[in-house]
Design a protein around this motif. Structure first.
Motif, PDB file in Angstrom:
ATOM      1  N   ASP A   1      13.105  37.027 -29.814  1.00  0.00           N
ATOM      2  CA  ASP A   1      13.180  37.472 -28.418  1.00  0.00           C
ATOM      3  C   ASP A   1      14.597  37.965 -28.198  1.00  0.00           C
ATOM      4  O   ASP A   1      15.541  37.166 -28.110  1.00  0.00           O
ATOM      5  CB  ASP A   1      12.873  36.309 -27.477  1.00  0.00           C
TER       6      ASP A   1
ATOM      7  N   ARG B   1       7.462  36.793 -21.333  1.00  0.00           N
ATOM      8  CA  ARG B   1       6.578  35.640 -21.454  1.00  0.00           C
ATOM      9  C   ARG B   1       6.654  34.768 -20.197  1.00  0.00           C
ATOM     10  O   ARG B   1       7.736  34.557 -19.648  1.00  0.00           O
ATOM     11  CB  ARG B   1       7.008  34.767 -22.630  1.00  0.00           C
TER      12      ARG B   1
ATOM     13  N   THR C   1       6.089  40.967 -14.942  1.00  0.00           N
ATOM     14  CA  THR C   1       6.558  40.672 -16.298  1.00  0.00           C
ATOM     15  C   THR C   1       7.028  41.927 -17.027  1.00  0.00           C
ATOM     16  O   THR C   1       7.998  41.886 -17.780  1.00  0.00           O
ATOM     17  CB  THR C   1       5.476  39.947 -17.111  1.00  0.00           C
TER      18      THR C   1
ATOM     19  N   ARG D   1      -0.801  32.546 -18.714  1.00  0.00           N
ATOM     20  CA  ARG D   1      -0.057  32.043 -19.862  1.00  0.00           C
ATOM     21  C   ARG D   1      -0.982  31.816 -21.056  1.00  0.00           C
ATOM     22  O   ARG D   1      -0.632  32.114 -22.200  1.00  0.00           O
ATOM     23  CB  ARG D   1       0.666  30.748 -19.497  1.00  0.00           C
TER      24      ARG D   1
ATOM     25  N   GLY E   1      11.629  35.794 -21.149  1.00  0.00           N
ATOM     26  CA  GLY E   1      10.895  34.612 -20.713  1.00  0.00           C
ATOM     27  C   GLY E   1      11.250  34.293 -19.276  1.00  0.00           C
ATOM     28  O   GLY E   1      12.386  34.522 -18.843  1.00  0.00           O
TER      29      GLY E   1
ATOM     30  N   ASP F   1      -2.022  35.315 -22.409  1.00  0.00           N
ATOM     31  CA  ASP F   1      -0.911  36.146 -22.893  1.00  0.00           C
ATOM     32  C   ASP F   1      -1.274  37.624 -22.776  1.00  0.00           C
ATOM     33  O   ASP F   1      -1.283  38.371 -23.747  1.00  0.00           O
ATOM     34  CB  ASP F   1      -0.569  35.794 -24.346  1.00  0.00           C
TER      35      ASP F   1
END
Length: 404
Positions: free
Chosen positions: A383, A144, A101, A135, A111, A138
């Motif tokens: 974002d 994400r 990530t 998830r 994302g 976080d």
């Protein structure tokens, strides 16, 4: 750049991909959401990034970031990614998810869907459990995790690609009922071969659950895809790769995908998986809102040439191209969303705004998340990715906070 702890700030002097237009102006962020998008029509006076007030014509008492004329885009959304920076989602471990990530966020992805490979049922279940836990907590300042994409194991043994044929099995609705009960709203896409026994039943179940049924690694004929679309099939993974090709007397999977407007399509735009001419063909055939850039990235992304593995199969990366050692089949990619974005601009004739839709807006719409992701507009999640005029990465913000 702006400190991550700031709840309100402003970015100005940017070329902003804002919905259906590019505007020159500023974006005001508050509490992780876009408060306002303002067109100035000309560059504003430059200021430092250390907290000086914005230009006099704005009364916002908040820090300001000067984009220096760069591109501000909605954050990229990668719906088909296996890993990166040494991590694989099938590892089902916190360190791997952290590596993946953070790596992809550093290339503009805000994302993503954790994508499986064809594997044993226990291995898939470990991955689902890890993705659900990640998830919920976080844990990362990286991209994400929006959900899971199950690529297999319900695929065709005739088109395994880089999937491990030892674990290919017929579509199994019982498994999906169990997984969706155990992990509600986690699974977003299931890729399968529609010609396999049990596929139609599974497609109908997926539709009833709001999960995207996708064709891939398939030998389906044109007619089979048409029937599957009637049952609820709505997507195709890595178009042209690992599917029955186009022939003038039997258009095959590729022909069906190209001509059926209700089916959205992925494309791996790296110049190796698909010729730029074939990408141009896809762009001409499909509605503009049905084409989605993906990476199909594997753990080797970001690490350079060498020996790696995918789903237990050894592979070699040479000059950035991953291939299985046993037969030379392409084995995922080392692509980033930023590289794919650049490729379709430089080689396929798209404008930055058009490319942005393929990388952000369209995947958000497919996932049913376009009410808060995929567009720079008031009320949307902040974002965003900032590129300079040469499309080089400058910063990524997720929920208004600097990723890293």
């Amino acid at each position: 750049m702006i400190p991550a702890s700031k709840t309100e700030w402003r970015l100005y002097n940017a070329q902003i991909a804002a919905g259906n237009a590019v505007i020159f102006g500023s974006v005001h962020i508050r509490d992780g959401r876009i408060l306002a998008v303002e067109a100035t029509g000309a560059a504003e006076p430059h200021h430092t990034l250390s907290g000086e007030q914005p230009s006099p014509d704005h009364q916002n008492d908040c820090p300001a970031v000067d984009a220096h004329g760069g591109w501000l885009l909605p954050g990229f959304i990668d719906i088909h990614c296996h890993g990166g920076s040494g991590g694989d989602f099938m590892d089902a471990s916190i360190p791997s998810y952290e590596q993946i990530t953070r790596f992809h966020a550093a290339h503009g992805t805000t994302g993503m869907l954790a994508t499986s490979v064809t594997a044993s049922k226990p291995a898939i279940e470990r991955m689902l459990a890890a993705a659900a836990s990640w998830r919920e907590q976080d844990l990362s300042k990286g991209a994400r995790l929006l959900g899971v994409h199950l690529e297999g194991p319900f695929i065709s043994p005739r088109w395994p690609g880089a999937q491990n044929p030892a674990f290919i099995t017929e579509p199994n609705t019982v498994w999906l009922k169990q997984w969706t009960a155990d992990y509600p709203e986690l699974i977003k896409i299931v890729t399968l071969a529609p010609e396999q026994p049990g596929a139609t039943e599974l497609i109908r179940f997926l539709k009833s659950e709001g999960i995207i049924a996708s064709c891939g690694h398939t030998d389906a004929s044109y007619d089979v895809i048409r029937e599957a679309a009637g049952a609820g099939l709505q997507h195709a993974v890595h178009t042209f790769n690992a599917m029955r090709g186009l022939h003038h007397r039997e258009p095959g999977t590729a022909g069906a995908v190209l001509t059926m407007d209700g089916i959205s399509t992925e494309i791996i735009a790296d110049g190796h998986h698909v010729h730029e001419g074939a990408i141009r063909l896809l762009l001409r055939c499909k509605p503009a809102d049905k084409i989605i850039l993906i990476t199909d990235a594997i753990s080797a992304a970001g690490l350079g040439d060498g020996s790696y593995e995918l789903g237990g199969l050894p592979l070699t990366v040479e000059d950035g191209v991953a291939r299985l050692q046993k037969d030379g089949s392409l084995a995922g990619s080392t692509l980033t969303m930023l590289s794919a974005f650049r490729f379709v601009i430089e080689h396929c004739g798209l404008s930055p705004l058009e490319a942005s839709r393929l990388a952000s807006t369209n995947p958000a719409r497919l996932l049913g998340m376009d009410d808060h992701l995929g567009t720079i507009a008031p009320g949307m999640s902040a974002d965003m990715v900032l590129l300079n005029r040469h499309f080089e990465h400058q910063a990524t913000w997720i929920g208004g906070e600097l990723a890293g």
